[in-house]
Motif scaffolding. Structure first.
Motif, PDB file in Angstrom:
ATOM      1  N   ILE A   1      -3.967   6.856  -2.660  1.00 45.58           N
ATOM      2  CA  ILE A   1      -3.549   5.604  -2.040  1.00 45.58           C
ATOM      3  C   ILE A   1      -3.722   4.482  -3.063  1.00 45.58           C
ATOM      4  CG2 ILE A   1      -4.004   3.930  -0.212  1.00 45.58           C
ATOM      5  CD1 ILE A   1      -4.982   6.225   1.517  1.00 45.58           C
ATOM      6  N   LYS A   2      -2.635   3.727  -3.291  1.00 41.32           N
ATOM      7  CA  LYS A   2      -2.675   2.576  -4.179  1.00 41.32           C
ATOM      8  C   LYS A   2      -2.418   1.312  -3.374  1.00 41.32           C
ATOM      9  CE  LYS A   2      -0.895   4.932  -8.329  1.00 41.32           C
ATOM     10  NZ  LYS A   2       0.196   4.935  -9.339  1.00 41.32           N
ATOM     11  N   CYS A   3      -3.245   0.306  -3.618  1.00 35.48           N
ATOM     12  CA  CYS A   3      -3.062  -0.992  -2.958  1.00 35.48           C
ATOM     13  C   CYS A   3      -2.871  -2.048  -4.040  1.00 35.48           C
ATOM     14  CB  CYS A   3      -4.270  -1.333  -2.093  1.00 35.48           C
ATOM     15  SG  CYS A   3      -4.120  -2.918  -1.243  1.00 35.48           S
ATOM     16  N   LEU A   4      -1.725  -2.740  -4.001  1.00 35.55           N
ATOM     17  CA  LEU A   4      -1.407  -3.798  -4.964  1.00 35.55           C
ATOM     18  C   LEU A   4      -1.496  -5.152  -4.276  1.00 35.55           C
ATOM     19  CD1 LEU A   4      -0.209  -5.032  -7.589  1.00 35.55           C
ATOM     20  CD2 LEU A   4       2.042  -4.627  -6.600  1.00 35.55           C
ATOM     21  N   TYR A   5      -2.364  -6.011  -4.787  1.00 31.54           N
ATOM     22  CA  TYR A   5      -2.426  -7.405  -4.349  1.00 31.54           C
ATOM     23  C   TYR A   5      -1.490  -8.188  -5.262  1.00 31.54           C
ATOM     24  CZ  TYR A   5      -6.362  -6.086  -1.467  1.00 31.54           C
ATOM     25  OH  TYR A   5      -7.150  -5.488  -0.520  1.00 31.54           O
ATOM     26  N   LYS A   6      -0.388  -8.684  -4.690  1.00 34.50           N
ATOM     27  CA  LYS A   6       0.716  -9.167  -5.520  1.00 34.50           C
ATOM     28  C   LYS A   6       0.403 -10.462  -6.260  1.00 34.50           C
ATOM     29  CE  LYS A   6       4.244  -6.782  -2.856  1.00 34.50           C
ATOM     30  NZ  LYS A   6       5.540  -6.850  -2.157  1.00 34.50           N
TER      31      LYS A   6
ATOM     32  N   ALA B   1      15.896   4.922   2.254  1.00 31.07           N
ATOM     33  CA  ALA B   1      16.266   3.534   1.964  1.00 31.07           C
ATOM     34  C   ALA B   1      15.866   3.182   0.538  1.00 31.07           C
ATOM     35  CB  ALA B   1      15.570   2.601   2.958  1.00 31.07           C
ATOM     36  N   ASP B   2      16.667   2.312  -0.110  1.00 35.29           N
ATOM     37  CA  ASP B   2      16.390   1.953  -1.494  1.00 35.29           C
ATOM     38  C   ASP B   2      15.012   1.344  -1.656  1.00 35.29           C
ATOM     39  OD1 ASP B   2      18.839   2.869  -2.279  1.00 35.29           O
ATOM     40  OD2 ASP B   2      19.810   0.894  -2.199  1.00 35.29           O
ATOM     41  N   GLN B   3      14.619   0.481  -0.685  1.00 33.99           N
ATOM     42  CA  GLN B   3      13.345  -0.198  -0.851  1.00 33.99           C
ATOM     43  C   GLN B   3      12.168   0.684  -0.491  1.00 33.99           C
ATOM     44  OE1 GLN B   3      15.666  -1.054   1.730  1.00 33.99           O
ATOM     45  NE2 GLN B   3      14.670  -2.606   2.929  1.00 33.99           N
ATOM     46  N   ALA B   4      12.439   1.914  -0.079  1.00 31.05           N
ATOM     47  CA  ALA B   4      11.336   2.809   0.253  1.00 31.05           C
ATOM     48  C   ALA B   4      10.786   3.524  -0.971  1.00 31.05           C
ATOM     49  CB  ALA B   4      11.796   3.842   1.273  1.00 31.05           C
ATOM     50  N   THR B   5      11.377   3.346  -2.126  1.00 36.62           N
ATOM     51  CA  THR B   5      10.874   3.993  -3.320  1.00 36.62           C
ATOM     52  C   THR B   5       9.797   3.133  -3.968  1.00 36.62           C
ATOM     53  OG1 THR B   5      12.593   2.959  -4.662  1.00 36.62           O
ATOM     54  CG2 THR B   5      13.066   5.143  -3.772  1.00 36.62           C
ATOM     55  N   GLU B   6       8.878   3.808  -4.647  1.00 31.42           N
ATOM     56  CA  GLU B   6       7.770   3.087  -5.271  1.00 31.42           C
ATOM     57  C   GLU B   6       8.231   2.439  -6.558  1.00 31.42           C
ATOM     58  OE1 GLU B   6       3.268   3.976  -6.966  1.00 31.42           O
ATOM     59  OE2 GLU B   6       4.520   5.581  -6.191  1.00 31.42           O
ATOM     60  N   THR B   7       8.117   1.118  -6.634  1.00 29.28           N
ATOM     61  CA  THR B   7       8.544   0.425  -7.847  1.00 29.28           C
ATOM     62  C   THR B   7       7.463  -0.530  -8.328  1.00 29.28           C
ATOM     63  OG1 THR B   7       9.655  -1.230  -6.461  1.00 29.28           O
ATOM     64  CG2 THR B   7      10.990   0.568  -7.299  1.00 29.28           C
ATOM     65  N   THR B   8       6.986  -1.408  -7.477  1.00 27.16           N
ATOM     66  CA  THR B   8       6.083  -2.461  -7.916  1.00 27.16           C
ATOM     67  C   THR B   8       4.735  -1.928  -8.348  1.00 27.16           C
ATOM     68  OG1 THR B   8       5.416  -2.803  -5.615  1.00 27.16           O
ATOM     69  CG2 THR B   8       7.173  -4.187  -6.455  1.00 27.16           C
TER      70      THR B   8
ATOM     71  N   ILE C   1       0.857  -1.181   0.000  1.00 27.60           N
ATOM     72  CA  ILE C   1       0.000   0.000   0.000  1.00 27.60           C
ATOM     73  C   ILE C   1       0.896   1.235   0.000  1.00 27.60           C
ATOM     74  CG2 ILE C   1      -1.926   1.179   1.133  1.00 27.60           C
ATOM     75  CD1 ILE C   1      -2.398  -1.483   2.674  1.00 27.60           C
ATOM     76  N   VAL C   2       0.651   2.139  -0.933  1.00 27.64           N
ATOM     77  CA  VAL C   2       1.473   3.342  -1.070  1.00 27.64           C
ATOM     78  C   VAL C   2       0.587   4.579  -1.009  1.00 27.64           C
ATOM     79  CG1 VAL C   2       3.034   4.653  -2.562  1.00 27.64           C
ATOM     80  CG2 VAL C   2       3.250   2.163  -2.414  1.00 27.64           C
ATOM     81  N   ARG C   3       1.003   5.545  -0.195  1.00 24.00           N
ATOM     82  CA  ARG C   3       0.305   6.828  -0.152  1.00 24.00           C
ATOM     83  C   ARG C   3       1.218   7.915  -0.730  1.00 24.00           C
ATOM     84  NH1 ARG C   3      -3.545   9.037   3.335  1.00 24.00           N
ATOM     85  NH2 ARG C   3      -3.278   7.356   4.845  1.00 24.00           N
TER      86      ARG C   3
ATOM     87  N   VAL D   1      -4.673  -3.708  -8.800  1.00 27.12           N
ATOM     88  CA  VAL D   1      -4.352  -2.441  -8.153  1.00 27.12           C
ATOM     89  C   VAL D   1      -5.638  -1.678  -7.890  1.00 27.12           C
ATOM     90  CG1 VAL D   1      -3.171  -0.217  -8.371  1.00 27.12           C
ATOM     91  CG2 VAL D   1      -2.067  -2.303  -9.205  1.00 27.12           C
ATOM     92  N   ILE D   2      -5.829  -1.269  -6.672  1.00 26.31           N
ATOM     93  CA  ILE D   2      -6.980  -0.455  -6.289  1.00 26.31           C
ATOM     94  C   ILE D   2      -6.477   0.932  -5.909  1.00 26.31           C
ATOM     95  CG2 ILE D   2      -8.866  -0.171  -4.640  1.00 26.31           C
ATOM     96  CD1 ILE D   2      -9.012  -3.210  -4.444  1.00 26.31           C
ATOM     97  N   VAL D   3      -7.085   1.952  -6.474  1.00 29.83           N
ATOM     98  CA  VAL D   3      -6.675   3.331  -6.228  1.00 29.83           C
ATOM     99  C   VAL D   3      -7.798   4.067  -5.520  1.00 29.83           C
ATOM    100  CG1 VAL D   3      -5.865   5.490  -7.251  1.00 29.83           C
ATOM    101  CG2 VAL D   3      -5.248   3.298  -8.298  1.00 29.83           C
ATOM    102  N   GLU D   4      -7.463   4.756  -4.451  1.00 29.20           N
ATOM    103  CA  GLU D   4      -8.410   5.590  -3.729  1.00 29.20           C
ATOM    104  C   GLU D   4      -7.823   6.981  -3.546  1.00 29.20           C
ATOM    105  OE1 GLU D   4      -9.778   4.031  -0.046  1.00 29.20           O
ATOM    106  OE2 GLU D   4     -10.153   2.019  -0.827  1.00 29.20           O
TER     107      GLU D   4
END
Length: 314
Positions: A76-81, A181-188, A69-71, A86-89
Motif C-alpha cells: 500500500i502506497k499513500c502519496l500526500y500530494k 478507466a484511464d485514470q484507474a492506472t497508477e501514475t502519480t 492511496i494505491v494497493r 510517499v508512505i509505503v506499507e
C-alpha cells in the motif's frame, strides 16, 4: 400446476459472499465511496482494475488533505500530494479497502451465523443484505449490501452488540466497466520526489517468534502474521503479532520503554476507545504492551491479560 415450480432456490448468504469475493477480484469498476470512521465522514473516488491476473485498488481524496492511496497486492502506497511524501506499507493480511471476506466461510461457522435478511437499494442498485452475526460477545455484528446485478459490495457496516453503527463504507455511485478507466492506472506514485518511508516489507527476527506469547485467545482467533520492525519513526524494533478470526483482527505490539523516551503524550495504562477500535495498554517489565483491534473492549482486555513475556527479566 406449473406456476409453483417457477421460483428457483434462492442463494444462501455464503453463496452471495463467495460470488462477491470473486466479482471483486475479476471486475473493473469505479465510483464514489464514503467512509464513516471514528465519527468522521470522508468521501473518496475509488478505482479497481484487473490486469495480468493482479488487481489494483486506488483511492483519491475529494477533500483536504489531498492524497492518493494505491494497493497492489499486499503493498500500500499513500502519496500526500502537497508535500510529495510517499508512505509505503505491506499488509499481507488485507485484500481490499472496501471489505475483506475470507474465502473459507465454513471455517467461521463456530463464530458467526450468516443470513440474508432482505433486499435494499444502495446507489439505486437493488442489493442483497447479508447479516454476519457473532455467536458470542468477542466480536462485532457486520452487514454487507451486495448488488444483485454484478455482486459487488455497495455498502458494509460494523455494529456494536446493541446495534449501534460504529463504522461503515458506502458507494454513492458506481460504474462497472468493460475496460479499465484511464485514470484507474497508477501514475502519480511512480516517481515520488521524496524517499518512501518504510519501503521494505516487515522482516521477522531470526528467532521467527515474538518476545511474548499470547496464552489466551477468544474462540476462532489465531495468529496469522508476525513482524519485528521499528515504528514511530524510531530505530527501536517493535514486535507485532496479528490475530484474526477471519473478519475481526487484533494487533498485539510490544516495545521496550526507554527512560529517555521523547514520544509525545503516551497513553496511560488501561482501556482506550475510538469508534470501533478498542485498545489496552499494559506494562510488562521494561516493555509496553499494546493490544488493539476492531473488537469490543472486553476482547482486547481478555487478550492483553493473557500475554506473557517469553524471557521475563530476572
Amino acid at each position: 400446476m406449473g406456476t409453483a415450480t417457477a421460483v428457483e432456490n434462492p442463494l444462501t448468504a455464503k453463496q452471495i459472499l463467495q460470488k462477491m469475493t470473486k466479482a471483486m477480484e475479476l471486475s473493473d469498476y469505479q465510483g464514489t465511496v464514503v467512509f464513516l470512521k471514528n465519527d468522521k465522514l470522508e468521501a473518496m473516488k475509488y478505482f479497481h482494475t484487473k490486469a495480468k491476473d493482479k488487481g489494483q485498488e486506488r483511492l483519491v481524496s475529494l477533500n483536504s488533505p489531498p492524497r492518493e492511496i494505491v494497493r497492489n497486492s499486499d503493498e500500500i502506497k499513500c502519496l500526500y500530494k502537497l508535500t510529495r511524501q510517499v508512505i509505503v506499507e505491506h499488509r499481507p493480511y488485507e485484500h481490499s479497502f472496501i471489505v475483506d471476506v475470507p474465502k473459507n466461510l465454513d471455517a467461521l461457522d463456530t463464530s458467526y451465523d450468516f443470513e440474508v435478511i432482505g433486499e435494499e437499494d444502495v446507489a439505486m442498485m437493488p442489493s442483497f443484505v447479508v447479516n454476519i452475526k457473532p455467536k458470542d460477545d468477542f466480536r462485532y455484528i457486520r452487514k454487507i449490501w451486495i448488488a444483485k446485478e454484478h455482486f459487488l459490495p455497495m455498502k458494509a457496516a460494523v455494529y456494536d452488540l446493541s446495534g449501534i453503527v460504529l463504522e461503515q463504507v458506502v458507494f454513492t455511485e458506481m460504474q462497472v466497466n468493460n475496460k479499465p478507466a484511464d485514470q484507474a492506472t497508477e501514475t502519480t506514485l511512480a516517481e515520488p520526489t521524496t524517499p518512501s518511508n518504510d519501503g521494505t516489507p516487515a522482516s521477522s527476527d531470526s528467532s521467527n517468534q515474538a518476545a511474548f506469547e499470547v496464552t489466551a485467545l477468544p474462540p476462532g482467533f489465531k495468529q496469522i502474521f508476525f513482524s519485528r520492525k521499528p515504528l514511530h519513526q524510531s530505530d527501536q524494533p517493535v514486535d507485532h503479532v496479528l490475530l484474526s478470526d477471519g473478519f475481526a483482527s487484533v494487533s498485539v505490539y510490544l516495545e521496550t520503554k526507554k527512560a529517555d523516551s521523547t514520544r509525545d503524550s503516551p497513553l496511560p495504562e488501561g482501556i482506550h476507545s475510538v469508534g470501533a477500535i478498542n485498545s489496552m495498554i499494559r506494562i510488562l517489565a521494561d516493555s509496553q504492551l499494546t493490544v488493539l483491534g476492531e473488537v469490543p473492549a472486553s476482547t482486547v482486555k481478555f487478550i492483553a491479560e493473557g500475554v506473557k513475556l517469553r524471557h521475563p527479566a530476572p
